[in-house]
Design an enzyme around this catalytic site. Structure first.
Site, mmCIF file in Angstrom:
data_model
loop_
_atom_site.group_PDB
_atom_site.id
_atom_site.type_symbol
_atom_site.label_atom_id
_atom_site.label_comp_id
_atom_site.label_asym_id
_atom_site.label_seq_id
_atom_site.Cartn_x
_atom_site.Cartn_y
_atom_site.Cartn_z
ATOM 1 N N HIS A 99 0.871 -1.184 0.000
ATOM 2 C CA HIS A 99 0.000 0.000 0.000
ATOM 3 C C HIS A 99 0.903 1.227 0.000
ATOM 4 O O HIS A 99 1.720 1.389 0.903
ATOM 5 C CB HIS A 99 -0.909 -0.012 1.234
ATOM 6 C CG HIS A 99 -1.547 1.319 1.494
ATOM 7 N ND1 HIS A 99 -2.371 1.931 0.583
ATOM 8 C CD2 HIS A 99 -1.470 2.173 2.546
ATOM 9 C CE1 HIS A 99 -2.771 3.096 1.064
ATOM 10 N NE2 HIS A 99 -2.231 3.272 2.253
ATOM 11 N N HIS A 101 1.264 5.662 -1.013
ATOM 12 C CA HIS A 101 0.618 6.922 -1.364
ATOM 13 C C HIS A 101 1.351 7.467 -2.602
ATOM 14 O O HIS A 101 1.784 8.613 -2.606
ATOM 15 C CB HIS A 101 0.690 7.920 -0.203
ATOM 16 C CG HIS A 101 0.031 7.431 1.059
ATOM 17 N ND1 HIS A 101 0.093 8.117 2.247
ATOM 18 C CD2 HIS A 101 -0.716 6.328 1.305
ATOM 19 C CE1 HIS A 101 -0.585 7.464 3.176
ATOM 20 N NE2 HIS A 101 -1.078 6.356 2.629
ATOM 21 N N TYR A 126 -0.018 -4.640 -20.340
ATOM 22 C CA TYR A 126 0.622 -4.987 -19.067
ATOM 23 C C TYR A 126 -0.228 -4.551 -17.887
ATOM 24 O O TYR A 126 -0.291 -5.236 -16.860
ATOM 25 C CB TYR A 126 2.035 -4.388 -19.000
ATOM 26 C CG TYR A 126 2.902 -5.025 -20.038
ATOM 27 C CD1 TYR A 126 3.408 -6.302 -19.838
ATOM 28 C CD2 TYR A 126 3.130 -4.395 -21.247
ATOM 29 C CE1 TYR A 126 4.153 -6.924 -20.818
ATOM 30 C CE2 TYR A 126 3.880 -5.018 -22.235
ATOM 31 C CZ TYR A 126 4.384 -6.282 -22.010
ATOM 32 O OH TYR A 126 5.106 -6.911 -22.988
HETATM 33 ZN ZN LIG Z 1 -2.355 4.945 3.432
#
Ligand SMILES: [Zn+2]
Length: 219
Positions: A99, A101, A126
């Site tokens: 995860h 940003h 892709y």
């Molecule tokens: Zn986050």
């Protein structure tokens, strides 16, 4: 599997988290103490600690948790642990989750009027092969348990989701696969932003069907 090989695998996976974390941070794919990485173990899972910088992780201090969410060892886990757990619980084949940003993915997540069922067009083969269809999860404040329930509802059918006004959560069979898929998503978001205002020729439904058959994609 013997406990000896389990310990060996855990040692290797801890080193892998540190190596990929540094690589992602050094290339500007996540800034400050943002982003988190996890991997599945035989006896729980590892997650980067809260307020840690992905560029400067210590393998011995990664948080280890069990499947009830209990913290077993290491530093306190990221406050976004619940996102990872929701995805693992719905995706038995997932070995790792990333995860970030990341700038371009986060920028796309702020665009008004996105298709919440599939928020990026299929610009390249892709992208289709690594991400498939990308749902947008509506905005929730950090730590809101409702966010985990939204992710849980989508994770059975999607290996990746984009959190609105936030960033992507991407799973993979291995950490390498999850990192590469996250990078493919970030590059596709960059292409999409470069092409804003320009007529786009995305892959057709027929071209996507061909990829699904040839590469055995299940989305
Ligand atoms: Zn986050």
């Amino acid at each position: 599997m013997s406990s000896v090989s389990t310990r060996h695998d855990e040692h290797r996976l801890r080193e892998e988290i540190v190596r990929y974390g540094r690589s992602l941070f050094d290339r500007g794919l996540t800034a400050g103490s943002s982003g988190n990485i996890s991997v599945r173990l035989d006896d729980g899972w590892l997650l980067t600690p809260t307020n840690s910088c992905l560029g400067d992780l210590d393998p011995a201090r990664l948080a280890k948790l069990d499947w009830q969410g209990r913290h077993l060892s290491g530093d306190s886990p990221s406050k976004e642990a619940f996102l990872h757990r929701a995805m693992y619980e719905e995706r038995n084949g997932s070995g790792a989750i990333v995860h970030l940003h990341a700038t371009h993915s986060a920028a796309v997540s702020c665009i008004a009027g996105l298709d919440s069922a599939n928020c990026l067009p299929p610009l390249t083969a892709y992208y289709v092969m690594k991400i498939g269809r990308l749902p947008l999860v509506p905005y929730h404040r950090p730590g809101d348990p409702a966010l985990a329930e939204m992710v849980r509802g989508l994770a059975g059918k999607h290996s990746a989701v984009l959190l609105a006004n936030h960033g992507p959560v991407v799973s993979g069979t291995t950490l390498e696969a999850a990192v590469y898929a996250t990078e493919e998503l970030e590059e596709s978001a960059k292409l999409y932003l470069l092409l804003r205002g320009v007529p786009i020729s995305a892959l057709t439904a027929q071209q996507i069907d061909e990829l699904k058959v040839v590469f055995k994609l299940d989305f």
